[in-house]
Write an enzyme that holds these catalytic residues in place. Structure first.
Site, PDB file in Angstrom:
ATOM      1  N   HIS A 139      32.596  -6.294  57.526  1.00 57.60           N
ATOM      2  CA  HIS A 139      33.689  -5.727  58.315  1.00 57.60           C
ATOM      3  C   HIS A 139      35.029  -6.308  57.872  1.00 57.60           C
ATOM      4  O   HIS A 139      35.999  -5.572  57.642  1.00 57.60           O
ATOM      5  CB  HIS A 139      33.441  -6.004  59.805  1.00 57.60           C
ATOM      6  CG  HIS A 139      34.548  -5.561  60.707  1.00 57.60           C
ATOM      7  ND1 HIS A 139      34.547  -4.357  61.373  1.00 57.60           N
ATOM      8  CD2 HIS A 139      35.720  -6.162  61.029  1.00 57.60           C
ATOM      9  CE1 HIS A 139      35.664  -4.240  62.073  1.00 57.60           C
ATOM     10  NE2 HIS A 139      36.400  -5.328  61.887  1.00 57.60           N
ATOM     11  N   GLU A 140      35.091  -7.626  57.724  1.00 58.27           N
ATOM     12  CA  GLU A 140      36.357  -8.264  57.336  1.00 58.27           C
ATOM     13  C   GLU A 140      36.759  -7.869  55.910  1.00 58.27           C
ATOM     14  O   GLU A 140      37.931  -7.594  55.637  1.00 58.27           O
ATOM     15  CB  GLU A 140      36.238  -9.788  57.454  1.00 58.27           C
ATOM     16  CG  GLU A 140      36.047 -10.286  58.878  1.00 58.27           C
ATOM     17  CD  GLU A 140      37.146  -9.819  59.832  1.00 58.27           C
ATOM     18  OE1 GLU A 140      38.291  -9.665  59.374  1.00 58.27           O
ATOM     19  OE2 GLU A 140      36.852  -9.587  61.008  1.00 58.27           O
ATOM     20  N   HIS A 143      38.377  -4.481  55.757  1.00 54.13           N
ATOM     21  CA  HIS A 143      39.815  -4.438  56.076  1.00 54.13           C
ATOM     22  C   HIS A 143      40.631  -4.671  54.804  1.00 54.13           C
ATOM     23  O   HIS A 143      41.649  -4.018  54.572  1.00 54.13           O
ATOM     24  CB  HIS A 143      40.174  -5.531  57.089  1.00 54.13           C
ATOM     25  CG  HIS A 143      39.920  -5.172  58.526  1.00 54.13           C
ATOM     26  ND1 HIS A 143      40.428  -4.043  59.120  1.00 54.13           N
ATOM     27  CD2 HIS A 143      39.209  -5.809  59.491  1.00 54.13           C
ATOM     28  CE1 HIS A 143      40.049  -4.007  60.400  1.00 54.13           C
ATOM     29  NE2 HIS A 143      39.305  -5.063  60.648  1.00 54.13           N
ATOM     30  N   GLU A 203      40.126  -0.322  62.641  1.00 54.76           N
ATOM     31  CA  GLU A 203      38.921  -1.012  63.115  1.00 54.76           C
ATOM     32  C   GLU A 203      37.675  -0.156  62.887  1.00 54.76           C
ATOM     33  O   GLU A 203      36.650  -0.629  62.429  1.00 54.76           O
ATOM     34  CB  GLU A 203      39.049  -1.357  64.607  1.00 54.76           C
ATOM     35  CG  GLU A 203      39.889  -2.580  64.893  1.00 54.76           C
ATOM     36  CD  GLU A 203      39.434  -3.801  64.106  1.00 54.76           C
ATOM     37  OE1 GLU A 203      38.228  -3.941  63.839  1.00 54.76           O
ATOM     38  OE2 GLU A 203      40.293  -4.588  63.734  1.00 54.76           O
TER      39      GLU A 203
HETATM   40 ZN    ZN Z   1      38.408  -5.718  62.286  1.00 58.15          ZN
END
Ligand code: ZN
Length: 274
Positions: A139-140, A143, A203
């Site tokens: 997830h990170e 980004h 997100e």
């Molecule tokens: Zn995030």
């Protein structure tokens, strides 16, 4: 879920007034407004990362090895995926690096522009296992791969003044997030907006891409939804985990992750590195 369905979920952000600045996010092809040069942001991030390494107490044991191991698999799988798809590798200018910060109170992780990653020891209780850690890291990393900070910085150049006004009007929500993390490096991180929440579309995109990257790297993404359920459970206590402060969660998010899981497993199986 195919790309079109993803787009219909996150909507399409339009940036018609500066067509040259328009680009699209990898895989989802969501349109992005990016006018700040990526190289500039990456070099700023690298400098701040060095300062954080000096200031924070770092852990250098088998837990860091596991983080590096997961990260290396993701680096290679992401590059390989774009190579095999005949698309530009968005990580071509990345200088990947991983640190594990000794702080049990902070349940968080982040990836700065350019692939500078930090995991706080506090989140390891929530990730519980390799697949869980891969879910958070995916997830990170997503980004950063989707250049969400470049997008935010670009919007910042246009909307800087109004953002400050909004922050004041909303009772300083962004500042509150920083306060709840209780970090002495938070000032540094704020310069890049690392600890500030990304917007909802970003997100959702990071959830989606993060699962794709973890799946391509051979991790079991059925663990992803379990992480969010563990976060949710922790959130019922007094202090929500920081990962949730900076990653506002909702039942809708868990629902979407559940919907995506099987299709991502089918469409993005572990990739063979050539
Ligand atoms: Zn995030």
């Amino acid at each position: 879920m195919n790309r079109r369905k993803f787009l219909s979920y996150v909507g399409c952000s339009c940036c018609g007034f500066l067509m040259n600045s328009c680009a699209t996010a990898p895989i989802t092809e969501r349109r992005q407004f990016k006018i700040v040069p990526e190289a500039k942001l990456n070099s700023q991030a690298a400098q701040i990362y060095e300062k954080i390494k000096e200031k924070e107490k770092l852990i250098n044991d088998s837990r860091l090895d596991e983080i590096k191991n997961i990260g290396n698999k993701m680096e290679n799988s992401i590059s390989e995926y774009f190579l095999q798809s005949n698309k530009n590798d968005p990580t071509i200018n990345f200088d990947w690096e991983y640190i594990l910060i000794d702080n049990k109170k902070i349940k968080n992780a982040w990836c700065m522009p350019g692939g500078k990653i930090a995991v706080y020891s506090g989140i390891l209780k929530i990730t519980e296992n390799t697949n869980g850690l891969a879910a958070v890291m995916g997830h990170e990393i997503a980004h950063a791969v989707a250049k969400h900070s470049v997008e935010r910085a670009s919007r910042g150049m246009v909307l800087n003044v109004s953002t400050q006004v909004i922050d004041i009007l909303s009772g300083g929500k962004l500042s509150t997030v920083n306060r709840t993390t209780g970090m002495d490096t938070v000032g540094l991180l704020s310069q890049l907006g690392i600890m500030n929440p990304f917007n909802r579309k970003q997100e959702s995109e990071a959830d989606y891409l993060g699962m794709i990257f973890a799946s391509l790297s051979g991790f079991d993404i059925r663990e992803t939804v379990k992480i969010w359920e563990r976060m949710k459970k922790l959130n019922k206590g007094k202090a929500p985990p920081e990962f949730m402060s900076t990653h506002p969660s909702a039942d809708n998010r868990i629902k979407k992750i559940n919907e995506w899981t099987n299709e991502i497993i089918l469409n993005y199986p572990p990739i063979n590195i050539s």
